[in-house]
Each structure stands twice: as structure tokens, then as C-alpha cells.
Scaffold this motif. Structure first.
Motif, short mmCIF file in Angstrom:
data_model
loop_
_atom_site.label_atom_id
_atom_site.label_comp_id
_atom_site.label_asym_id
_atom_site.label_seq_id
_atom_site.Cartn_x
_atom_site.Cartn_y
_atom_site.Cartn_z
N ASP A 41 51.37 -8.48 -32.44
CA ASP A 41 51.28 -9.80 -33.08
C ASP A 41 52.08 -10.80 -32.26
OD1 ASP A 41 51.20 -12.00 -34.71
OD2 ASP A 41 51.68 -10.92 -36.55
N LYS A 67 49.18 -8.28 -37.73
CA LYS A 67 47.92 -8.81 -37.19
C LYS A 67 47.68 -8.28 -35.78
CE LYS A 67 49.07 -13.15 -37.83
NZ LYS A 67 50.26 -13.15 -38.67
N TYR A 104 47.57 -19.61 -39.14
CA TYR A 104 46.98 -18.74 -38.13
C TYR A 104 45.69 -19.40 -37.66
CZ TYR A 104 46.33 -14.29 -35.68
OH TYR A 104 46.21 -13.34 -34.70
#
Length: 293
Positions: A210, A167, A102
Motif C-alpha cells: 500500500d 490495499k 483513494y
């Protein structure tokens, strides 16, 4: 040429997040190649991966727990694989690999050594890094569960929306409530991936904040209309798919891109099967690079 051994560091206690799953998948695939592999949390997949337990240490009258590294003391050519959120070198192992899964915070990046070896999950996550002379190195591996996530052909019986909190999910999110979207974040407690696949087969839409998650692919494999609801206005759908190749088909980058997702949904499975072959080549290149470094 050396024969490296690997320790995969899985931080925290949040099992079945995307990061944990790919770390465990990497451990399994390395072990399947006949390499010695250890991991710091209970194994997710059937393999020869060994688990490092924790031990209690008394220090200044207080008891603390740490990972027991004693089984590794005599292991030669040992490399630790840290995901991108790990600051410094907590296990103090000489050979460090950073797997960038990420975007990385600058303060974390500054805690790394210049001798650390970097591999990136996808081109998008190279942002903020200087390109080395030999170019960026990539390693991607997924447990795609193609036998679980399949379209059962419910067709007109599908209805409603669903999502998984991942996320970028806003703490005060109310948009999904407007659609009556079903939260599937507790799917492991409800029956695991088979339960999730069944829910994906019953819903018409899967919504996500996400931009890089396996769950968009899993939903598309099950026949959902998949929409990333918060696209970056500065990034076109075409450029998005260049940055995240795994999301090439079956995923709409914003509501205006829904036609692409609908027209390409049947291409998701064969594309991912081809992607698995590329992942195997990436893994071979990864092992070769470490073996000759």
C-alpha cells in the motif's frame, strides 16, 4: 455565514481500516470544534459525536434495515460527508461533500452530482479530475497515536519482517512468505494498537504493498526499516513523496530507496507533529469553506 452540521458516512463493517479511522478522526475533530456531528457507526474516539442507529422497515412483506435519519429531520445546514467509494447519494441529503481518500472508479464518479463539494486527502488522488477554477481543495486528518507508536530502543534485538494486509495486497502473494514475514492484520484481536506497536518494535522490517497507509508511518515511528515493495517504475521516489507528503521520511519507495528511509527515520516524529499543525489549518479552511458556501 452559517453554522453547518455534519453527518459522517462510514460504509461497510470493516472497522480499523485506514478509511474508517480517518472518517472517525474527522468526526471527532469537528465535534471538538463545537460543531454538531453524527456518524453511522459506533464511535472510535472519545468525543461528543452522536451515532445514528439503524431501524427495521417492513416493505412488501420483507424486513430491511436502514439508517434512522429521523433525529436529523429538523437539523439546518446539514452536510453529509461520503468517502470516495460511495455511489450516488444513498442517504438523500441535499448537501453532499465527497472526501476523496483513494483513487475513484469512473462509474462511481459518474453517479455524483455536479453540485457535490469535493475535498481530497492528498494530491495523488486528484488524478482523473478536472481542476476547478479555485484549485483543488484538500483535507487531511489522522489520529497519529504518537504516544503509542514510539521506538523503545531494542536495537540489535530486532529481527525479521512483518506486514499488514492492506490495499493492493495480492491474493496469491508469496513474496512475503519467502522472508518469513509475520502477518499482523489481526492486531485488533490480539491487543489493538499497543500490540501492533510492540510487534513493530521487535521487527527489523515492515513491508507494504500500500503506497498510502498510516501503518508505514506507525512502523517507522517504532524504528522499523519500512519498504514499499511494489513501486511504480514510472514514478521516482522524489515524485512519490510529493504525491504522498505524509510518507516524506522513514519510508523506502522500493528496496533501492532503503538508504533514504534509514537516514530519515528520526525525522518522522517531528515531521508528523508539524503535519498535525497543517491538518488543523486544513480543518479550519474546510469549516470556513462550508460555512460560507
Amino acid at each position: 455565514m452559517k453554522r453547518p452540521s455534519f453527518l459522517i458516512y462510514t460504509p461497510g463493517s470493516r472497522e480499523w481500516t485506514g478509511g474508517h479511522v480517518v472518517l472517525h478522526a474527522l468526526a471527532k475533530k469537528l465535534a471538538d470544534r463545537g460543531l454538531s456531528v453524527w456518524i453511522t457507526s459506533p464511535v472510535m474516539f472519545n468525543s461528543n459525536v452522536k451515532v445514528l442507529e439503524k431501524r427495521s422497515i417492513e416493505e412488501k412483506g420483507e424486513i430491511r434495515e436502514e439508517i434512522d435519519l429521523r433525529p436529523l429531520y429538523k437539523v439546518k445546514d446539514l452536510y453529509v460527508v461520503y468517502p470516495e467509494q460511495i455511489e450516488g447519494n444513498p442517504l438523500k441529503i441535499n448537501n453532499v461533500i465527497r472526501w476523496i481518500l483513494y483513487y475513484v472508479k469512473d462509474e462511481i464518479k459518474q453517479s455524483w452530482s455536479k453540485n457535490d463539494i469535493l475535498f481530497f486527502l492528498t494530491p495523488a488522488f486528484t488524478k482523473g479530475f478536472d481542476k476547478p477554477d479555485g484549485g483543488f481543495r484538500f483535507l487531511e486528518t489522522m489520529d497519529l497515536k504518537l504516544d503509542v507508536f514510539t521506538n523503545k530502543g531494542y536495537g540489535g534485538q530486532r529481527s525479521g519482517y512483518c506486514h499488514v494486509r492492506k490495499k493492493n495486497f495480492p491474493k496469491d502473494e508469496a513474496h512475503f512468505a519467502h522472508y518469513g514475514s509475520k502477518d499482523l492484520s489481526d492486531f485488533m484481536e490480539q491487543g489493538g494498537f499497543k500490540y501492533l506497536a510492540e510487534q513493530f518494535n521487535r521487527a527489523e522490517y515492515f513491508l507494504s504493498y500500500d503506497h498510502a497507509t498510516f501503518y508505514t508511518l506507525a512502523a517507522a515511528l517504532c524504528g522499523c526499516r519500512v519498504v514499499i515493495v511494489n513501486p511504480n517504475p514510472l514514478i521516482s521516489p522524489i515524485n512519490y513523496r510529493r504525491k504522498f507528503p505524509s510518507q516524506m521520511y522513514g519510508v523506502a519507495y522500493g528496496w533501492m530507496d532503503l538508504k533514504h528511509a534509514d537516514l530519515t527515520r528520526d525525522l518522522v516524529k517531528p515531521y508528523l507533529q508539524e503535519l498535525e499543525k497543517k491538518h488543523d489549518k486544513m480543518l479550519s479552511d474546510f469549516i470556513d469553506y462550508i460555512s460560507y458556501s
